[in-house]
Design a protein around this motif. Sequence first.
Motif, PDB file in Angstrom:
ATOM      1  N   SER A 241      41.118  34.524  27.567  1.00  0.00           N
ATOM      2  CA  SER A 241      41.131  34.339  28.901  1.00  0.00           C
ATOM      3  C   SER A 241      40.649  33.570  29.077  1.00  0.00           C
ATOM      4  CB  SER A 241      40.570  35.639  29.440  1.00  0.00           C
ATOM      5  OG  SER A 241      40.599  35.690  31.362  1.00  0.00           O
ATOM      6  N   LYS A 363      42.299  46.618  39.695  1.00  0.00           N
ATOM      7  CA  LYS A 363      41.210  45.967  39.779  1.00  0.00           C
ATOM      8  C   LYS A 363      39.290  46.624  39.139  1.00  0.00           C
ATOM      9  CE  LYS A 363      42.232  45.185  44.893  1.00  0.00           C
ATOM     10  NZ  LYS A 363      41.221  45.638  45.678  1.00  0.00           N
ATOM     11  N   ILE A 369      43.046  42.464  38.346  1.00  0.00           N
ATOM     12  CA  ILE A 369      43.121  43.025  37.445  1.00  0.00           C
ATOM     13  C   ILE A 369      44.988  42.095  37.202  1.00  0.00           C
ATOM     14  CG2 ILE A 369      43.411  44.112  35.540  1.00  0.00           C
ATOM     15  CD1 ILE A 369      40.819  43.286  35.669  1.00  0.00           C
ATOM     16  N   ASP A 374      42.979  38.709  32.114  1.00  0.00           N
ATOM     17  CA  ASP A 374      42.159  39.926  32.890  1.00  0.00           C
ATOM     18  C   ASP A 374      41.120  40.916  32.604  1.00  0.00           C
ATOM     19  OD1 ASP A 374      43.130  37.880  35.083  1.00  0.00           O
ATOM     20  OD2 ASP A 374      43.958  39.047  36.366  1.00  0.00           O
ATOM     21  N   LEU A 375      42.229  42.388  32.104  1.00  0.00           N
ATOM     22  CA  LEU A 375      41.069  43.682  32.134  1.00  0.00           C
ATOM     23  C   LEU A 375      40.360  43.243  30.377  1.00  0.00           C
ATOM     24  CD1 LEU A 375      40.738  47.081  32.290  1.00  0.00           C
ATOM     25  CD2 LEU A 375      42.553  47.326  30.951  1.00  0.00           C
ATOM     26  N   ALA A 378      37.036  41.273  31.647  1.00  0.00           N
ATOM     27  CA  ALA A 378      36.458  42.205  32.492  1.00  0.00           C
ATOM     28  C   ALA A 378      35.506  43.025  32.305  1.00  0.00           C
ATOM     29  CB  ALA A 378      37.353  42.231  33.728  1.00  0.00           C
TER      30      ALA A 378
END
Length: 513
Positions: A241, A363, A369, A374-375, A378
């Motif tokens: 990321s 999300k 997300i 992103d996932l 996170a």
Amino acid sequence: MKSTLKKLLPFAVVGIMSGATTVGALQYFNHDSNNGDQSFFTKSSNVSFAGMNSGAVGDDFVKAAKTTVPAVVTIKNYQNRTSSNRASEQDLFDFFFGDPFGGGGNQRGQQRQKQQQAPDNMPSGMGSGVIISPDGYIISNNHVVAGASKLEVVLSNKKSYIATLIGTDPNTDISLLKIEEKGLPYLNFANSDNIDVGQWVLAVGNPLGLNSTVTAGIVSAKGRGIGILGGQGKAANPIESFIQTDAAINPGNSGGALVNTNGDLIGINSAIQSTTGYYQGYGFAVPANLARKIVEDIKKFGIVQRGFLGVQSLDLSDDQQVALYNRDKKANIKAGSGVYVTTVTDDSGAQDAGIKIGDIITKIDGMAITDFADLSVAVGSKRPGDKVQVTYIRNGKENTANVTLKDQKGGTSTRTKADLSVTEKIGAEFEPLSDRFKTDYGLNSGVVAKNVTEGSEVAKIGIVDNYIVIEINGKPVNSQKDVEKILDKYSGNVSVKFVDAYGQIYTRGFKMP
């Protein structure tokens, strides 16, 4: 006219400093200064300059540079190179920054050959690092320290130290070192979630042998996944990321600092996207929040604590991936935002919470997300036992589930080095050789090395995937259980006899961690 030029002069200076924008800056000064066009700062037409500090940006850079430069170090990687590790010579220095000695793509093979013949007092590669505490903790990249038999740290004042490698994480390309000193200059981590696309940043490091080099640019994107960690097979569960920046980054910047105009650490420079191995406008840094979590884990537990949701997924933002999935599975999934759950692991947190195949995760803890990057960050920045709220779409309806994350073995507790299995400690798994293979090649014993971890004890002695280990400590091995039995609770020097891809037999050793 004069007042307008006076206001714009700091921006022109920044353009000249960044190197990549010098030509545009010169063109600007050849035009009427009242035209207000500042697009010469970047070749990209879609970068927003909203939020740019309207004050004396040049002065801000000077203050940030004075804060940052003393806390950025040179790291020299010394390796005991032999012909036994020639299969792994093209390491992550090549993939991330090209040849660490500055050789171009067509020269790499020749340069590597010279590198093998270099005397022991010559480093195999060089990168950068950032001091993050006054007592000598230094953060860098995993690929800067990988395979090192000795690590030398050189401060900006030229003082030199031999560093201890505290730990590494190939999945994020982060490493932690320690030198014995007090009262060192250091940088504070900033909250990288608060950075904005378009804000000014400085990259500080030691590119191409030029110590304490500062370049300026902007954050050109956030949450960027470029497939460089898992794509080269160096990380089993990569987290990508990256912060993307157009600040000039070159070989040697690896592991250096990306800072804001306050001199706060917002990222660790890790990679460039280039057709030449040198700067072409795109650099990538591990965000500070993720890097800080990795460092905290290594300091506290000795290893990285990684929580897993327990799903495999399809990145809906990747049109090509979606098209291939639809073709292979004869499905009709639409591309868009979020990640589509393709598999739910048995006894995982996701299964326990009722998440099913076909759900679209949008999300995590209220944060959007949009893609797999992103996932991964996170969830990957959490520890086993942590709880996250997952928002997902099922049959067009939004749902939420509270998921308790687990480790890869299904546990919800943190672990230390003492809790690791033998194969986890040495950094490889092993598969039995077939009887037919043993007969054909005249072997009485042997196991095949698999999933060799970058920078692990096994990797350091030159073993890579598919090499055959014949004996450990003089005892024949025919299964992973044999390896574990020999090394369980063992704390001395380990002797490993193995066969490389060319059929040559070597005996190398390491101290059991």
